[in-house]
Design an enzyme around this catalytic site. Sequence first.
Site, PDB file in Angstrom:
ATOM      1  N   ASN A  42       0.840  -1.198   0.000  1.00 45.32           N
ATOM      2  CA  ASN A  42       0.000   0.000   0.000  1.00 45.32           C
ATOM      3  C   ASN A  42       0.873   1.245   0.000  1.00 45.32           C
ATOM      4  O   ASN A  42       1.975   1.260   0.538  1.00 45.32           O
ATOM      5  CB  ASN A  42      -1.013  -0.010   1.153  1.00 45.32           C
ATOM      6  CG  ASN A  42      -0.420  -0.140   2.533  1.00 45.32           C
ATOM      7  OD1 ASN A  42       0.577  -0.818   2.749  1.00 45.32           O
ATOM      8  ND2 ASN A  42      -1.056   0.487   3.504  1.00 45.32           N
ATOM      9  N   GLU A  55      -3.146  -4.728  -2.834  1.00 40.07           N
ATOM     10  CA  GLU A  55      -3.712  -5.658  -3.813  1.00 40.07           C
ATOM     11  C   GLU A  55      -3.803  -5.011  -5.188  1.00 40.07           C
ATOM     12  O   GLU A  55      -3.427  -5.601  -6.209  1.00 40.07           O
ATOM     13  CB  GLU A  55      -5.110  -6.114  -3.371  1.00 40.07           C
ATOM     14  CG  GLU A  55      -5.139  -6.814  -2.026  1.00 40.07           C
ATOM     15  CD  GLU A  55      -5.374  -5.863  -0.855  1.00 40.07           C
ATOM     16  OE1 GLU A  55      -4.718  -4.793  -0.765  1.00 40.07           O
ATOM     17  OE2 GLU A  55      -6.228  -6.185  -0.007  1.00 40.07           O
ATOM     18  N   CYS A  91     -10.292  -4.756   0.712  1.00 39.99           N
ATOM     19  CA  CYS A  91     -11.400  -3.809   0.735  1.00 39.99           C
ATOM     20  C   CYS A  91     -12.312  -4.062  -0.474  1.00 39.99           C
ATOM     21  O   CYS A  91     -11.986  -4.829  -1.382  1.00 39.99           O
ATOM     22  CB  CYS A  91     -10.878  -2.368   0.732  1.00 39.99           C
ATOM     23  SG  CYS A  91     -10.238  -1.805  -0.857  1.00 39.99           S
ATOM     24  N   CYS A  94     -10.715  -3.265  -3.951  1.00 44.05           N
ATOM     25  CA  CYS A  94      -9.793  -4.314  -4.393  1.00 44.05           C
ATOM     26  C   CYS A  94     -10.549  -5.553  -4.864  1.00 44.05           C
ATOM     27  O   CYS A  94     -10.171  -6.176  -5.853  1.00 44.05           O
ATOM     28  CB  CYS A  94      -8.826  -4.673  -3.267  1.00 44.05           C
ATOM     29  SG  CYS A  94      -7.621  -3.358  -2.954  1.00 44.05           S
TER      30      CYS A  94
END
Length: 148
Positions: A42, A55, A91, A94
Site C-alpha cells: 500500500n 492488492e 477492501c 480491491c
Amino acid sequence: MEHKKLVTAALEARENAYTPYARFQVGAALLGKSGKIYPGCNVECASYSPTNCAERTAFFRAVSEGERSFTAIAIVGGPEGKPIESLCPPCGVCRQVMMEFCDPDTFQILLADSPDHWQVHTLRELLPLGFGPANVLERKEGTSHENV
C-alpha cells in the site's frame, strides 16, 4: 501453487509499504497463470483519496507487464512496526478489481498472518454478487431493461 511461497512474498512486499499517516502496512503477492509472482504494497498520500492498496498495486503492476490471468493472491497487513496479529481481508475496491481479471469461483484469496497460517477463500465467497465484465458485455449485446 505453493501457498507458503506466496504468503512469504506478501510479507516481504509489506516491508516496502509507504504508510506515514495510517501506519497500517499491507503487502500482497499476486500469482499470474504464467507462474510469475507480482508483489504489491500500500502507498498512502496525504489527501487519502489517491492512496492505493497493496492488492491493486500488485494487479496494476501485473497488468502493466502484460499479465491478464491470475490464480491467487496472498494478503497480509497490520500496524507498522508490529507483528501481524489478525487477518486482513481486501477492501471492496480491491475485490472489484479482482472481479475484473479473475474467475470468482476459482481465484484463491489467501488471508495470512504468518508463512505458516492462512485461510483460503474464493473471490465468490468474498464478493457473492460481484459485478464484472460479463455484466457489461451482456448489456452491450442488447439485453432488455427488464433484465437490467
